[in-house]
Design a protein around this motif. Structure first.
Motif, PDB file in Angstrom:
ATOM      1  N   VAL A 178       0.879  -1.176   0.000  1.00 41.92           N
ATOM      2  CA  VAL A 178       0.000   0.000   0.000  1.00 41.92           C
ATOM      3  C   VAL A 178       0.912   1.220   0.000  1.00 41.92           C
ATOM      4  N   ALA A 179       0.929   1.948  -1.123  1.00 43.84           N
ATOM      5  CA  ALA A 179       1.778   3.138  -1.214  1.00 43.84           C
ATOM      6  C   ALA A 179       0.997   4.367  -0.777  1.00 43.84           C
ATOM      7  N   ASN A 180       1.727   5.398  -0.386  1.00 45.38           N
ATOM      8  CA  ASN A 180       1.210   6.705   0.052  1.00 45.38           C
ATOM      9  C   ASN A 180       0.699   6.678   1.502  1.00 45.38           C
ATOM     10  N   VAL A 181      -0.066   5.613   1.851  1.00 46.41           N
ATOM     11  CA  VAL A 181      -0.647   5.513   3.202  1.00 46.41           C
ATOM     12  C   VAL A 181      -1.332   6.831   3.583  1.00 46.41           C
ATOM     13  N   GLY A 217       1.246  10.313   2.836  1.00 44.13           N
ATOM     14  CA  GLY A 217       2.672  10.220   2.466  1.00 44.13           C
ATOM     15  C   GLY A 217       2.879   9.975   0.985  1.00 44.13           C
ATOM     16  N   PHE A 218       2.332  10.859   0.144  1.00 43.85           N
ATOM     17  CA  PHE A 218       2.424  10.668  -1.309  1.00 43.85           C
ATOM     18  C   PHE A 218       3.872  10.483  -1.753  1.00 43.85           C
ATOM     19  N   ASP A 219       4.127   9.322  -2.373  1.00 43.32           N
ATOM     20  CA  ASP A 219       5.435   8.953  -2.941  1.00 43.32           C
ATOM     21  C   ASP A 219       6.533   8.717  -1.906  1.00 43.32           C
ATOM     22  N   ILE A 220       6.226   8.856  -0.608  1.00 44.61           N
ATOM     23  CA  ILE A 220       7.317   8.700   0.364  1.00 44.61           C
ATOM     24  C   ILE A 220       6.977   7.751   1.522  1.00 44.61           C
ATOM     25  N   ALA A 248       9.915   6.677 -11.349  1.00 42.95           N
ATOM     26  CA  ALA A 248      10.616   5.678 -10.535  1.00 42.95           C
ATOM     27  C   ALA A 248      10.302   5.904  -9.057  1.00 42.95           C
ATOM     28  N   HIS A 249       9.012   5.791  -8.684  1.00 38.83           N
ATOM     29  CA  HIS A 249       8.692   5.977  -7.269  1.00 38.83           C
ATOM     30  C   HIS A 249       9.074   4.713  -6.485  1.00 38.83           C
ATOM     31  N   ALA A 250       9.363   4.896  -5.186  1.00 37.18           N
ATOM     32  CA  ALA A 250       9.889   3.785  -4.381  1.00 37.18           C
ATOM     33  C   ALA A 250       8.914   3.324  -3.305  1.00 37.18           C
ATOM     34  N   ASP A 251       7.741   3.959  -3.221  1.00 42.09           N
ATOM     35  CA  ASP A 251       6.887   3.681  -2.055  1.00 42.09           C
ATOM     36  C   ASP A 251       6.150   2.348  -2.136  1.00 42.09           C
ATOM     37  N   ASN A 252       6.283   1.612  -3.255  1.00 40.62           N
ATOM     38  CA  ASN A 252       5.846   0.218  -3.288  1.00 40.62           C
ATOM     39  C   ASN A 252       7.047  -0.733  -3.178  1.00 40.62           C
ATOM     40  N   VAL A 253       8.090  -0.477  -3.999  1.00 45.67           N
ATOM     41  CA  VAL A 253       9.197  -1.441  -4.018  1.00 45.67           C
ATOM     42  C   VAL A 253       9.971  -1.473  -2.692  1.00 45.67           C
ATOM     43  N   LEU A 265      -4.516   3.103 -14.370  1.00 44.67           N
ATOM     44  CA  LEU A 265      -3.072   3.055 -14.589  1.00 44.67           C
ATOM     45  C   LEU A 265      -2.421   4.175 -13.787  1.00 44.67           C
ATOM     46  N   THR A 266      -1.368   3.832 -13.055  1.00 42.58           N
ATOM     47  CA  THR A 266      -0.664   4.827 -12.233  1.00 42.58           C
ATOM     48  C   THR A 266      -0.288   6.045 -13.075  1.00 42.58           C
ATOM     49  N   LYS A 267       0.186   5.762 -14.295  1.00 43.24           N
ATOM     50  CA  LYS A 267       0.559   6.831 -15.227  1.00 43.24           C
ATOM     51  C   LYS A 267      -0.576   7.860 -15.341  1.00 43.24           C
ATOM     52  N   ALA A 269      -3.262   8.196 -13.304  1.00 42.84           N
ATOM     53  CA  ALA A 269      -3.640   8.767 -12.009  1.00 42.84           C
ATOM     54  C   ALA A 269      -2.639   9.823 -11.556  1.00 42.84           C
ATOM     55  N   ARG A 270      -1.448   9.815 -12.128  1.00 41.99           N
ATOM     56  CA  ARG A 270      -0.461  10.851 -11.797  1.00 41.99           C
ATOM     57  C   ARG A 270      -0.663  12.086 -12.669  1.00 41.99           C
ATOM     58  N   LYS A 271      -1.097  11.831 -13.923  1.00 44.57           N
ATOM     59  CA  LYS A 271      -1.280  12.960 -14.851  1.00 44.57           C
ATOM     60  C   LYS A 271      -2.312  13.956 -14.356  1.00 44.57           C
ATOM     61  N   GLN A 295      -8.313  14.662  -5.170  1.00 45.17           N
ATOM     62  CA  GLN A 295      -8.171  14.708  -6.638  1.00 45.17           C
ATOM     63  C   GLN A 295      -8.428  13.346  -7.277  1.00 45.17           C
ATOM     64  N   ARG A 296      -8.064  12.265  -6.563  1.00 40.73           N
ATOM     65  CA  ARG A 296      -8.175  10.930  -7.171  1.00 40.73           C
ATOM     66  C   ARG A 296      -9.476  10.210  -6.829  1.00 40.73           C
ATOM     67  N   ALA A 297     -10.103  10.583  -5.723  1.00 41.21           N
ATOM     68  CA  ALA A 297     -11.311   9.849  -5.287  1.00 41.21           C
ATOM     69  C   ALA A 297     -12.388   9.766  -6.379  1.00 41.21           C
ATOM     70  N   SER A 337      -5.366   3.167  -1.810  1.00 36.88           N
ATOM     71  CA  SER A 337      -4.119   2.408  -1.828  1.00 36.88           C
ATOM     72  C   SER A 337      -3.344   2.778  -3.091  1.00 36.88           C
ATOM     73  N   GLY A 338      -2.175   3.348  -2.926  1.00 37.71           N
ATOM     74  CA  GLY A 338      -1.372   3.781  -4.076  1.00 37.71           C
ATOM     75  C   GLY A 338      -2.172   4.736  -4.936  1.00 37.71           C
ATOM     76  N   SER A 339      -2.173   4.465  -6.250  1.00 42.43           N
ATOM     77  CA  SER A 339      -2.905   5.348  -7.157  1.00 42.43           C
ATOM     78  C   SER A 339      -4.323   4.841  -7.408  1.00 42.43           C
ATOM     79  N   GLY A 340      -4.770   3.838  -6.607  1.00 47.61           N
ATOM     80  CA  GLY A 340      -6.120   3.328  -6.733  1.00 47.61           C
ATOM     81  C   GLY A 340      -6.242   2.360  -7.905  1.00 47.61           C
TER      82      GLY A 340
END
Ligand code: HSE
Length: 312
Positions: free
Chosen positions: A15-18, A21-24, A140-145, A185-187, A189-191, A236-238, A262-265
């Motif tokens: 689960v990224a962002n939590v 904590g966007f991206d971190i 190259a976000h790291a909050d999942n890997v 797609l994360t791509k 959801a970031r745009k 913004q994403r909901a 969770s992450g970018s949904g």
């Protein structure tokens, strides 16, 4: 091929962002997760031999697949032309916000590193796995890997230079993951995210992030609950997520400590202090979604403090 030339691992969903904590910030869960088998070969190239459970959607071309790209990045760093074969069994949905591409990237570099005699620490593997994320999501976000590799809750203190910090907590939280039957797609959801953040919102979000991290370390449920609030990204994403408001409200009404994307949904995670509350929330969310004609899958799980597991 001898046993020491092949390794199969379980690589967990994350689960990224939590929330704030966007991206971190991110955490790993016990289920679902993918099974990745990595073998050393006498060839000189990296191959993805097969992928099961993806309905043929993922590329077998290693230069386009998160697992292949990550393994190539690791081998390039070592300046070796070792042949590597990868087999992936996907056991989590794609485009779900559960870190599917990260699981492939993290699992394959973890297994390869072990097979090569551990030239890198687990933390040093994160930048290679991030290259896999870059090819899938454009960033190259790291909050999942990082949490997939390191387990538990991980903070990305800095991307340049890379600095990934495990949050010193073992708080035994239960985590309900609700995945609506839609793909984001994360791509994309970031745009949609605005580039600028009003100062007031930044102050609120950093306060929440500090509170959340302290809450996790102190195992303070109330502090976690009032801090895990995202005033910047979630609004913004909901709207991209069918039934988001209903699912979130039902989770809180059923005793969730916190709930967010969770992450970018489109998956939605909620946290509970006991298993029974999580089970009740899952049942209520299923009822609400059925009434509103929203198809979902639920995963009832726990925080994973061990990271990637080797199958004997
Ligand atoms: N932090 C990333 C995002 C995670 O929210 O775009 C994607 O899984």
């Amino acid at each position: 091929m001898s046993a020491k030339d092949v390794m199969t691992v379980f690589s967990p969903a994350t689960v990224a962002n939590v929330g704030c904590g966007f991206d971190i910030l991110g955490f790993a869960v016990e289920q679902p997760g993918d099974e990745i088998t990595v073998s050393l070969t006498n060839r000189k190239d990296v191959r993805i031999l097969s992928i099961a459970g993806d309905d043929g959607k993922l590329p077998l071309d290693p230069s386009k697949n998160s697992a292949g790209v990550s393994v190539i990045a690791l081998l390039q760093k070592l300046k070796v032309s070792q042949g590597v074969d990868i087999t992936i069994v996907k056991k989590m949905p794609l485009g779900s916000g559960l870190g599917s591409s990260a699981a492939g990237a993290a699992g394959s570099v973890f297994a390869l590193n072990k097979l090569l005699g551990e030239p890198f620490t687990t933390q040093e593997l994160v930048p290679f796995a991030m290259e896999g994320e870059r090819v899938c999501s454009g960033t190259a976000h790291a909050d999942n890997v990082a949490p997939a590799l390191m387990g538990g809750f991980v903070t990305v203190r800095s991307y340049d230079p890379p600095d990934f910090i495990s949050i010193p907590t073992k708080i035994p939280l239960f985590c309900l993951l609700v995945k609506p039957h839609t793909e984001i797609l994360t791509k994309n959801a970031r745009k949609i995210l605005q580039d600028n953040v009003p100062l007031k919102k930044l102050v609120c979000q950093t306060g929440n992030l500090a509170g959340l991290i302290i809450g996790l370390i102190r195992e303070d449920i109330s502090l976690i609950g009032r801090s895990l609030v995202d005033v910047i990204i979630e609004p913004q994403r909901a709207p991209l997520i069918p039934g988001y408001e209903s699912i979130r409200n039902t989770a809180y009404d059923s005793g969730a400590i916190a709930c967010s994307i969770s992450g970018s949904g489109p998956s939605i995670f909620s946290l509970y202090s006991d298993n029974r509350k999580m089970e009740i929330a899952a049942e209520k969310i299923k009822e609400v979604c059925s009434r509103e004609h929203i198809s979902i899958d639920c995963f009832l799980t726990k925080i994973n403090y061990s990271g990637i597991q080797i199958y004997e």
